[in-house]
Scaffold this motif. Sequence first.
Motif, PDB file in Angstrom:
ATOM      1  N   PHE A  73       0.843  -1.204   0.000  1.00  0.00           N
ATOM      2  CA  PHE A  73       0.000   0.000   0.000  1.00  0.00           C
ATOM      3  C   PHE A  73       0.870   1.244   0.000  1.00  0.00           C
ATOM      4  O   PHE A  73       2.091   1.190   0.205  1.00  0.00           O
ATOM      5  N   GLU A  74       0.214   2.379  -0.259  1.00  0.00           N
ATOM      6  CA  GLU A  74       0.858   3.684  -0.099  1.00  0.00           C
ATOM      7  C   GLU A  74       0.454   4.248   1.250  1.00  0.00           C
ATOM      8  O   GLU A  74      -0.709   4.138   1.652  1.00  0.00           O
ATOM      9  N   TYR A  75       1.425   4.850   1.944  1.00  0.00           N
ATOM     10  CA  TYR A  75       1.144   5.390   3.265  1.00  0.00           C
ATOM     11  C   TYR A  75       1.579   6.840   3.344  1.00  0.00           C
ATOM     12  O   TYR A  75       2.735   7.174   3.069  1.00  0.00           O
ATOM     13  N   ARG A  76       0.640   7.697   3.720  1.00  0.00           N
ATOM     14  CA  ARG A  76       0.931   9.136   3.848  1.00  0.00           C
ATOM     15  C   ARG A  76       1.015   9.464   5.328  1.00  0.00           C
ATOM     16  O   ARG A  76       0.009   9.504   6.033  1.00  0.00           O
ATOM     17  N   ALA A  77       2.215   9.690   5.808  1.00  0.00           N
ATOM     18  CA  ALA A  77       2.443   9.940   7.231  1.00  0.00           C
ATOM     19  C   ALA A  77       1.785  11.248   7.660  1.00  0.00           C
ATOM     20  O   ALA A  77       1.889  12.263   6.961  1.00  0.00           O
ATOM     21  N   ARG A  78       1.118  11.212   8.787  1.00  0.00           N
ATOM     22  CA  ARG A  78       0.424  12.407   9.259  1.00  0.00           C
ATOM     23  C   ARG A  78       1.410  13.495   9.692  1.00  0.00           C
ATOM     24  O   ARG A  78       1.157  14.685   9.515  1.00  0.00           O
ATOM     25  N   SER A  79       2.558  13.095  10.265  1.00  0.00           N
ATOM     26  CA  SER A  79       3.500  14.079  10.793  1.00  0.00           C
ATOM     27  C   SER A  79       4.216  14.854   9.687  1.00  0.00           C
ATOM     28  O   SER A  79       4.457  16.054   9.817  1.00  0.00           O
ATOM     29  N   THR A  80       4.571  14.172   8.579  1.00  0.00           N
ATOM     30  CA  THR A  80       5.348  14.821   7.508  1.00  0.00           C
ATOM     31  C   THR A  80       4.571  14.999   6.216  1.00  0.00           C
ATOM     32  O   THR A  80       5.021  15.709   5.322  1.00  0.00           O
ATOM     33  N   ASN A  81       3.424  14.317   6.110  1.00  0.00           N
ATOM     34  CA  ASN A  81       2.614  14.303   4.885  1.00  0.00           C
ATOM     35  C   ASN A  81       3.356  13.654   3.708  1.00  0.00           C
ATOM     36  O   ASN A  81       2.963  13.786   2.559  1.00  0.00           O
ATOM     37  N   GLU A  82       4.446  12.949   4.006  1.00  0.00           N
ATOM     38  CA  GLU A  82       5.217  12.267   2.980  1.00  0.00           C
ATOM     39  C   GLU A  82       4.566  10.922   2.653  1.00  0.00           C
ATOM     40  O   GLU A  82       4.129  10.192   3.541  1.00  0.00           O
ATOM     41  N   THR A  83       4.502  10.599   1.357  1.00  0.00           N
ATOM     42  CA  THR A  83       3.914   9.339   0.912  1.00  0.00           C
ATOM     43  C   THR A  83       5.007   8.339   0.564  1.00  0.00           C
ATOM     44  O   THR A  83       5.936   8.656  -0.178  1.00  0.00           O
ATOM     45  N   THR A  84       4.900   7.122   1.116  1.00  0.00           N
ATOM     46  CA  THR A  84       5.879   6.061   0.841  1.00  0.00           C
ATOM     47  C   THR A  84       5.139   4.784   0.463  1.00  0.00           C
ATOM     48  O   THR A  84       3.974   4.590   0.812  1.00  0.00           O
ATOM     49  N   ARG A  85       5.832   3.917  -0.269  1.00  0.00           N
ATOM     50  CA  ARG A  85       5.302   2.606  -0.604  1.00  0.00           C
ATOM     51  C   ARG A  85       5.758   1.602   0.454  1.00  0.00           C
ATOM     52  O   ARG A  85       6.923   1.597   0.833  1.00  0.00           O
ATOM     53  N   ARG A  86       4.841   0.793   0.920  1.00  0.00           N
ATOM     54  CA  ARG A  86       5.171  -0.185   1.950  1.00  0.00           C
ATOM     55  C   ARG A  86       4.727  -1.581   1.519  1.00  0.00           C
ATOM     56  O   ARG A  86       3.684  -1.740   0.870  1.00  0.00           O
ATOM     57  N   GLN A  87       5.517  -2.581   1.891  1.00  0.00           N
ATOM     58  CA  GLN A  87       5.109  -3.976   1.770  1.00  0.00           C
ATOM     59  C   GLN A  87       5.300  -4.604   3.143  1.00  0.00           C
ATOM     60  O   GLN A  87       6.401  -4.581   3.697  1.00  0.00           O
ATOM     61  N   VAL A  88       4.204  -5.143   3.685  1.00  0.00           N
ATOM     62  CA  VAL A  88       4.231  -5.570   5.083  1.00  0.00           C
ATOM     63  C   VAL A  88       3.593  -6.946   5.238  1.00  0.00           C
ATOM     64  O   VAL A  88       2.842  -7.417   4.377  1.00  0.00           O
ATOM     65  N   SER A  89       3.897  -7.565   6.370  1.00  0.00           N
ATOM     66  CA  SER A  89       3.191  -8.761   6.830  1.00  0.00           C
ATOM     67  C   SER A  89       2.268  -8.316   7.961  1.00  0.00           C
ATOM     68  O   SER A  89       2.733  -8.022   9.071  1.00  0.00           O
ATOM     69  N   PRO A  90       0.968  -8.209   7.710  1.00  0.00           N
ATOM     70  CA  PRO A  90       0.046  -7.724   8.749  1.00  0.00           C
ATOM     71  C   PRO A  90      -0.034  -8.686   9.926  1.00  0.00           C
ATOM     72  O   PRO A  90      -0.066  -9.906   9.738  1.00  0.00           O
ATOM     73  N   GLN A  91      -0.046  -8.138  11.131  1.00  0.00           N
ATOM     74  CA  GLN A  91      -0.118  -8.951  12.347  1.00  0.00           C
ATOM     75  C   GLN A  91      -1.469  -8.803  13.034  1.00  0.00           C
ATOM     76  O   GLN A  91      -2.129  -9.786  13.340  1.00  0.00           O
ATOM     77  N   ARG A  92      -1.867  -7.570  13.270  1.00  0.00           N
ATOM     78  CA  ARG A  92      -3.129  -7.300  13.973  1.00  0.00           C
ATOM     79  C   ARG A  92      -3.770  -6.048  13.397  1.00  0.00           C
ATOM     80  O   ARG A  92      -3.080  -5.157  12.918  1.00  0.00           O
ATOM     81  N   ILE A  93      -5.098  -5.989  13.504  1.00  0.00           N
ATOM     82  CA  ILE A  93      -5.800  -4.735  13.232  1.00  0.00           C
ATOM     83  C   ILE A  93      -6.457  -4.320  14.549  1.00  0.00           C
ATOM     84  O   ILE A  93      -7.089  -5.130  15.223  1.00  0.00           O
ATOM     85  N   THR A  94      -6.232  -3.080  14.936  1.00  0.00           N
ATOM     86  CA  THR A  94      -6.618  -2.606  16.262  1.00  0.00           C
ATOM     87  C   THR A  94      -7.563  -1.421  16.170  1.00  0.00           C
ATOM     88  O   THR A  94      -7.315  -0.480  15.404  1.00  0.00           O
ATOM     89  N   HIS A  95      -8.645  -1.461  16.945  1.00  0.00           N
ATOM     90  CA  HIS A  95      -9.546  -0.310  17.046  1.00  0.00           C
ATOM     91  C   HIS A  95      -9.206   0.435  18.329  1.00  0.00           C
ATOM     92  O   HIS A  95      -9.312  -0.103  19.431  1.00  0.00           O
ATOM     93  N   TYR A  96      -8.780   1.690  18.184  1.00  0.00           N
ATOM     94  CA  TYR A  96      -8.264   2.444  19.317  1.00  0.00           C
ATOM     95  C   TYR A  96      -8.737   3.885  19.215  1.00  0.00           C
ATOM     96  O   TYR A  96      -8.498   4.554  18.218  1.00  0.00           O
ATOM     97  N   ARG A  97      -9.467   4.333  20.229  1.00  0.00           N
ATOM     98  CA  ARG A  97      -9.975   5.704  20.269  1.00  0.00           C
ATOM     99  C   ARG A  97     -10.752   6.064  19.011  1.00  0.00           C
ATOM    100  O   ARG A  97     -10.516   7.097  18.383  1.00  0.00           O
ATOM    101  N   ASP A  98     -11.676   5.196  18.637  1.00  0.00           N
ATOM    102  CA  ASP A  98     -12.565   5.414  17.487  1.00  0.00           C
ATOM    103  C   ASP A  98     -11.851   5.417  16.144  1.00  0.00           C
ATOM    104  O   ASP A  98     -12.389   5.923  15.152  1.00  0.00           O
ATOM    105  N   ASN A  99     -10.638   4.890  16.093  1.00  0.00           N
ATOM    106  CA  ASN A  99      -9.913   4.801  14.822  1.00  0.00           C
ATOM    107  C   ASN A  99      -9.240   3.432  14.709  1.00  0.00           C
ATOM    108  O   ASN A  99      -9.015   2.753  15.717  1.00  0.00           O
ATOM    109  N   TRP A 100      -8.914   3.042  13.474  1.00  0.00           N
ATOM    110  CA  TRP A 100      -8.332   1.736  13.202  1.00  0.00           C
ATOM    111  C   TRP A 100      -6.841   1.864  12.885  1.00  0.00           C
ATOM    112  O   TRP A 100      -6.422   2.786  12.197  1.00  0.00           O
TER     113      TRP A 100
END
Length: 322
Positions: free
Chosen positions: A159-186
């Motif tokens: 996927f493409e990921y746009r970091a909130r702190s820098t607004n920089e977009t990078t391409r990532r390839q990952v092995s997903p481990q968990r999906i977490t719902h935290y403070r009304d966000n995923w």
Amino acid sequence: MDRYERINALHRILKAARYPVTVPRLQEELGCSRATVYRDLAFLRDALMAPVEGDGEAGFRYAAAESDRFELPGLWLSSEELYALLASQQLLRRTGGGVLSTVLAPLQQRIEGLLAAQAGVSQWPVERVRVIAHRGRRLDEASFRTVASAVLERRRLAFEYRARSTNETTRRQVSPQRITHYRDNWYLDAWDHEREALRSFAVDRISQARQLEETARDLEEEVLDQHLASSYGIFSGEPKGWATIVFSAKVARWVADEHWHSKQQGRFLADGRYELKLPYSVSRELLMDVLHYGADAEILEPAMLREQAKSLLSLALSQYDR
């Protein structure tokens, strides 16, 4: 107890019974008349094909040879179980900007139908279950489904990921481990193959997600907990220190009932204030939560964290000196 619940309870009693259960005992446990017990037994035997054997004098039980194999057909839930399921479904449906609404709509209709049938009404008052989302961020439904599917199917994810702190977009390839719902966000916890490290990604910042054919790399639960849950907040990492915060007597009782971290240590002080200690790695989120209490919270240790809090308060105050 309505008929659905009686049939379910009767099934459990007969399935667990080592010896025949008498009709008076069934009346007592089911809270119904003798005639109702016989009607329910007949329904179990004739309509649901349960292996009921016995008579009114000796009692009833399931045939020993068939008891272990027999289960009620379909999904049989008590009213309390359906209430809990409906509340959980409402919570899921209304989190993440309604991203799960389409998927869960058929389930909600089925649950409401079962509840209405058991209560003998035409429509169930689902609006009585109220869930208010707070500061949830907008999600792309397609990306969310792709991420969730990759987590459950144990496939790598790109996927493409746009970091909130820098607004920089990078391409990532990952092995997903968990999906977490935290403070009304995923959030997605994943092993980043390029960086060779565990990372947490806000799902609302993920775009163009696609599941890959490669099997995801699995990390041990202990490794995940050590890295992702050992410090305060969602982006925790290994703890760098312990914070000591003292809360005023006015809010002490509230804070004492709050769960900040699995390893937190708290105690009431002699003057009624409350002292809380917890591990942290990234200070940003901890500072945000402490400053939420305003003048009713004071960071005592470490000195660096205390200075960061003072700087943030000074900056905030400067906004009102103009």
